[in-house]
Design a protein around this motif. Structure first.
Motif, PDB file in Angstrom:
ATOM      1  N   THR A   1     -44.832 -55.084  41.864  1.00  0.00           N
ATOM      2  CA  THR A   1     -46.110 -55.230  41.172  1.00  0.00           C
ATOM      3  C   THR A   1     -46.527 -53.949  40.452  1.00  0.00           C
ATOM      4  O   THR A   1     -46.934 -53.977  39.283  1.00  0.00           O
ATOM      5  CB  THR A   1     -47.212 -55.637  42.168  1.00  0.00           C
ATOM      6  OG1 THR A   1     -46.863 -56.884  42.769  1.00  0.00           O
ATOM      7  CG2 THR A   1     -48.559 -55.772  41.473  1.00  0.00           C
ATOM      8  N   GLU A   2     -46.435 -52.810  41.143  1.00  0.00           N
ATOM      9  CA  GLU A   2     -46.867 -51.553  40.519  1.00  0.00           C
ATOM     10  C   GLU A   2     -46.015 -51.208  39.299  1.00  0.00           C
ATOM     11  O   GLU A   2     -46.521 -50.654  38.314  1.00  0.00           O
ATOM     12  CB  GLU A   2     -46.828 -50.409  41.525  1.00  0.00           C
ATOM     13  CG  GLU A   2     -48.008 -50.364  42.487  1.00  0.00           C
ATOM     14  CD  GLU A   2     -47.932 -51.408  43.584  1.00  0.00           C
ATOM     15  OE1 GLU A   2     -48.903 -51.561  44.326  1.00  0.00           O
ATOM     16  OE2 GLU A   2     -46.885 -52.080  43.706  1.00  0.00           O
ATOM     17  N   MET A   3     -44.743 -51.541  39.351  1.00  0.00           N
ATOM     18  CA  MET A   3     -43.874 -51.297  38.198  1.00  0.00           C
ATOM     19  C   MET A   3     -44.272 -52.185  37.029  1.00  0.00           C
ATOM     20  O   MET A   3     -44.297 -51.737  35.875  1.00  0.00           O
ATOM     21  CB  MET A   3     -42.413 -51.526  38.587  1.00  0.00           C
ATOM     22  CG  MET A   3     -41.890 -50.577  39.650  1.00  0.00           C
ATOM     23  SD  MET A   3     -40.205 -50.982  40.177  1.00  0.00           S
ATOM     24  CE  MET A   3     -39.279 -50.515  38.721  1.00  0.00           C
ATOM     25  N   TRP A   4     -44.553 -53.468  37.315  1.00  0.00           N
ATOM     26  CA  TRP A   4     -44.962 -54.379  36.262  1.00  0.00           C
ATOM     27  C   TRP A   4     -46.286 -53.938  35.634  1.00  0.00           C
ATOM     28  O   TRP A   4     -46.462 -53.999  34.419  1.00  0.00           O
ATOM     29  CB  TRP A   4     -45.086 -55.796  36.807  1.00  0.00           C
ATOM     30  CG  TRP A   4     -45.739 -56.750  35.842  1.00  0.00           C
ATOM     31  CD1 TRP A   4     -46.964 -57.333  35.949  1.00  0.00           C
ATOM     32  CD2 TRP A   4     -45.188 -57.226  34.597  1.00  0.00           C
ATOM     33  NE1 TRP A   4     -47.221 -58.132  34.868  1.00  0.00           N
ATOM     34  CE2 TRP A   4     -46.148 -58.082  34.020  1.00  0.00           C
ATOM     35  CE3 TRP A   4     -43.985 -57.011  33.925  1.00  0.00           C
ATOM     36  CZ2 TRP A   4     -45.944 -58.718  32.796  1.00  0.00           C
ATOM     37  CZ3 TRP A   4     -43.789 -57.636  32.704  1.00  0.00           C
ATOM     38  CH2 TRP A   4     -44.750 -58.483  32.152  1.00  0.00           C
ATOM     39  N   GLN A   5     -47.224 -53.492  36.454  1.00  0.00           N
ATOM     40  CA  GLN A   5     -48.549 -53.141  35.963  1.00  0.00           C
ATOM     41  C   GLN A   5     -48.631 -51.722  35.405  1.00  0.00           C
ATOM     42  O   GLN A   5     -49.660 -51.348  34.845  1.00  0.00           O
ATOM     43  CB  GLN A   5     -49.580 -53.318  37.088  1.00  0.00           C
ATOM     44  CG  GLN A   5     -49.742 -54.767  37.531  1.00  0.00           C
ATOM     45  CD  GLN A   5     -50.653 -54.931  38.730  1.00  0.00           C
ATOM     46  OE1 GLN A   5     -50.923 -53.975  39.454  1.00  0.00           O
ATOM     47  NE2 GLN A   5     -51.131 -56.147  38.947  1.00  0.00           N
ATOM     48  N   HIS A   6     -47.572 -50.942  35.529  1.00  0.00           N
ATOM     49  CA  HIS A   6     -47.596 -49.574  35.017  1.00  0.00           C
ATOM     50  C   HIS A   6     -47.807 -49.588  33.498  1.00  0.00           C
ATOM     51  O   HIS A   6     -47.240 -50.423  32.790  1.00  0.00           O
ATOM     52  CB  HIS A   6     -46.279 -48.862  35.350  1.00  0.00           C
ATOM     53  CG  HIS A   6     -46.339 -47.389  35.159  1.00  0.00           C
ATOM     54  ND1 HIS A   6     -46.276 -46.794  33.917  1.00  0.00           N
ATOM     55  CD2 HIS A   6     -46.481 -46.370  36.057  1.00  0.00           C
ATOM     56  CE1 HIS A   6     -46.360 -45.484  34.044  1.00  0.00           C
ATOM     57  NE2 HIS A   6     -46.485 -45.202  35.339  1.00  0.00           N
ATOM     58  N   PRO A   7     -48.623 -48.677  32.985  1.00  0.00           N
ATOM     59  CA  PRO A   7     -48.887 -48.651  31.538  1.00  0.00           C
ATOM     60  C   PRO A   7     -47.625 -48.569  30.686  1.00  0.00           C
ATOM     61  O   PRO A   7     -47.579 -49.139  29.583  1.00  0.00           O
ATOM     62  CB  PRO A   7     -49.762 -47.413  31.359  1.00  0.00           C
ATOM     63  CG  PRO A   7     -50.440 -47.228  32.679  1.00  0.00           C
ATOM     64  CD  PRO A   7     -49.441 -47.681  33.702  1.00  0.00           C
TER      65      PRO A   7
ATOM     66  N   LEU B   1     -36.384 -53.653  30.137  1.00  0.00           N
ATOM     67  CA  LEU B   1     -37.472 -53.768  29.170  1.00  0.00           C
ATOM     68  C   LEU B   1     -37.642 -52.477  28.389  1.00  0.00           C
ATOM     69  O   LEU B   1     -37.858 -52.493  27.168  1.00  0.00           O
ATOM     70  CB  LEU B   1     -38.782 -54.132  29.885  1.00  0.00           C
ATOM     71  CG  LEU B   1     -38.864 -55.528  30.505  1.00  0.00           C
ATOM     72  CD1 LEU B   1     -40.138 -55.671  31.321  1.00  0.00           C
ATOM     73  CD2 LEU B   1     -38.811 -56.616  29.428  1.00  0.00           C
ATOM     74  N   ALA B   2     -37.528 -51.343  29.095  1.00  0.00           N
ATOM     75  CA  ALA B   2     -37.667 -50.046  28.430  1.00  0.00           C
ATOM     76  C   ALA B   2     -36.537 -49.819  27.431  1.00  0.00           C
ATOM     77  O   ALA B   2     -36.765 -49.343  26.305  1.00  0.00           O
ATOM     78  CB  ALA B   2     -37.702 -48.932  29.471  1.00  0.00           C
ATOM     79  N   LYS B   3     -35.316 -50.148  27.836  1.00  0.00           N
ATOM     80  CA  LYS B   3     -34.181 -49.962  26.932  1.00  0.00           C
ATOM     81  C   LYS B   3     -34.290 -50.858  25.707  1.00  0.00           C
ATOM     82  O   LYS B   3     -33.993 -50.442  24.578  1.00  0.00           O
ATOM     83  CB  LYS B   3     -32.881 -50.230  27.679  1.00  0.00           C
ATOM     84  CG  LYS B   3     -32.517 -49.149  28.693  1.00  0.00           C
ATOM     85  CD  LYS B   3     -31.243 -49.499  29.450  1.00  0.00           C
ATOM     86  CE  LYS B   3     -30.868 -48.369  30.416  1.00  0.00           C
ATOM     87  NZ  LYS B   3     -29.678 -48.704  31.230  1.00  0.00           N
TER      88      LYS B   3
ATOM     89  N   ALA C   1     -46.743 -51.311  27.927  1.00  0.00           N
ATOM     90  CA  ALA C   1     -46.560 -50.900  26.537  1.00  0.00           C
ATOM     91  C   ALA C   1     -45.232 -51.412  25.995  1.00  0.00           C
ATOM     92  O   ALA C   1     -45.143 -51.857  24.835  1.00  0.00           O
ATOM     93  CB  ALA C   1     -46.628 -49.378  26.429  1.00  0.00           C
ATOM     94  N   ASN C   2     -44.199 -51.384  26.823  1.00  0.00           N
ATOM     95  CA  ASN C   2     -42.893 -51.903  26.400  1.00  0.00           C
ATOM     96  C   ASN C   2     -42.958 -53.407  26.148  1.00  0.00           C
ATOM     97  O   ASN C   2     -42.360 -53.914  25.195  1.00  0.00           O
ATOM     98  CB  ASN C   2     -41.832 -51.584  27.450  1.00  0.00           C
ATOM     99  CG  ASN C   2     -41.501 -50.106  27.523  1.00  0.00           C
ATOM    100  OD1 ASN C   2     -41.608 -49.390  26.522  1.00  0.00           O
ATOM    101  ND2 ASN C   2     -41.111 -49.635  28.694  1.00  0.00           N
TER     102      ASN C   2
END
Length: 413
Positions: A119-125, A88-90, A129-130
């Motif tokens: 979960t924490e990775m999905w919910q990370h800002p 997603l970031a890329k 944002a991505n």
């Protein structure tokens, strides 16, 4: 249809083999592009055997075909599953370090991301944002399913079930550039089926509801990007995959489940056929029919008005404005006091819900059938909306209206 299926490096990659099978069995030509990390979970031989096409993530394979340009240009659809936080970031930042990210940059058709991560990775800002960036550019990003993750943890982050991704992908193609996920990021609770009120260990008071309309609503809400919770009373059809199922039997059990589920729901759809009455007393043993006894007399008491109670609970929690959309269903027949719509409008005023979906029921109408015809009434007083066709088509119309109501009042968080 030519599909590019990008496979991210997560343990959920094994589920994507089933998704690939769904695409190929539907007659589509699929090229799989697995990331290098994903081949630690599922090897390229699997993708090639199931797709019938070469599978590679190198821009240096088959250079003469210019795959890093050709695949994105020719694809009618690109699906990324699992879409890891890294992918997603890329994609959001326009990186082009391998064949898959190059293909995404060259895409001219619809793109669907099916995320899967902790979960924490999905919910990370950063991840959120991505996701927002990708959606703002026209890509569809499904909400991950909730449930057991790789370890002992549970929460949002599971890859949606393959058939849920398949349905969303087909809906995306049918909608082309106008396709949106109107319920992305929303939690939707739906009740379905008919409640059963026990008389004794054998008998019960019930109704003719099959649960087909409620299940179709759950599928439509899931495909619209929502996290779906299905409160399932008696149903003649199985619940769909990719939704949380809470089994209930009686109206009192449904009330308890609905009040609990409403606490974190953006939308509550009460489509179940709830018994208005229940026996005042339930026999511990089977009620016997004997010639030397009088006919039994069964005293009924009212069941609580779950829909009205949900509205009151919502209003007391948010007195300054609507924070939750509540949708009721009304199965009506006309009589000497008024026609179907007259009774429905009166019910809408009594219940206080935001939308009321009205069925004209009767013998061989609605209950158990595969088709339906409804009128959607709004508390705001807007013009009634008619929808008819299969229950899948009716559900799509109802969910579309819900999405419009939500997004016209408050933007998606």
């Amino acid at each position: 249809m030519r599909i590019v299926l990008g496979v991210g490096g997560g343990i959920a990659a094994y589920k994507v083999a089933s998704l690939l099978r769904l695409f190929t069995e539907a007659g589509h030509d699929v090229t799989v592009i697995p990331t290098e990390a994903s081949t630690r979970f599922v090897g390229t031989a699997t993708w090639e055997a199931l797709s019938g096409n070469p599978a590679s993530n190198s821009v240096f394979d088959d250079v003469h075909q210019v795959n890093h340009v050709r695949l994105g240009h020719e694809a009618d659809l690109i699906v990324i599953a699992p879409a890891t936080a890294d992918l997603l970031a890329k994609a959001a930042t326009g990186q082009a370090g391998d064949l898959l990210t190059n293909t995404l940059l060259m895409a001219r058709g619809p793109v669907l991301f099916a995320p899967a991560m902790h979960t924490e990775m999905w919910q990370h800002p950063a991840t959120q944002a991505n996701v927002e960036t990708l959606r703002s550019r026209g890509s569809a990003v499904l909400e991950p399913a909730s449930g057991r993750l790789t370890g002992a943890d549970s929460g949002p982050g599971r890859l949606p079930e393959p058939d849920a991704i398949f349905d969303a992908a087909m809906a995306l193609v049918e909608g082309q550039a106008d396709f949106q996920l109107p319920l992305a990021g929303r939690t939707v609770t739906i009740s379905a089926g008919g409640t059963r009120e026990p008389l004794d260990p054998v008998r019960f008071l019930g109704n003719r509801s099959s649960g087909k309309q409620g299940v179709a609503l759950a599928v439509a809400a899931r495909n619209a990007g929502a996290t779906v919770r299905l409160l399932a009373a008696h149903m003649d059809v199985p619940p769909p995959s990719g939704v949380e199922v809470v089994p209930v039997e009686t109206a009192l059990q449904l009330r308890e489940a609905a009040l609990a589920a409403a606490a974190d729901s953006d939308v509550v759809i009460m489509s179940a056929a709830v018994a208005d009455f229940r026996p005042a007393a339930v026999s511990d043993t089977k009620i016997k029919k004997r010639d030397d006894r009088d006919d039994p007399v069964i005293t009924l008491v009212r069941n609580p008005d779950i829909l009205h109670e949900l509205v009151e609970l919502r209003n007391s929690a948010a007195p300054g404005g609507r924070q939750q959309l509540i949708v009721g269903f009304a199965a009506e027949t006309g009589d000497s006091d008024g026609d179907v719509l007259a009774h429905a409008r009166a019910k809408l005023q009594r219940k206080g819900c935001d939308l009321l979906v009205v069925n004209h029921v009767g013998t061989d109408k609605v209950f158990g059938q595969d088709t339906n015809s409804v009128v959607i009434l709004a508390r705001s007083g807007s013009e009634p909306q008619e929808a008819s066709g299969t229950k899948t088509e009716v559900s799509a119309a109802v969910i579309s209206r819900i999405g419009h109501e939500l997004n016209s009042v408050s933007p998606r968080p």
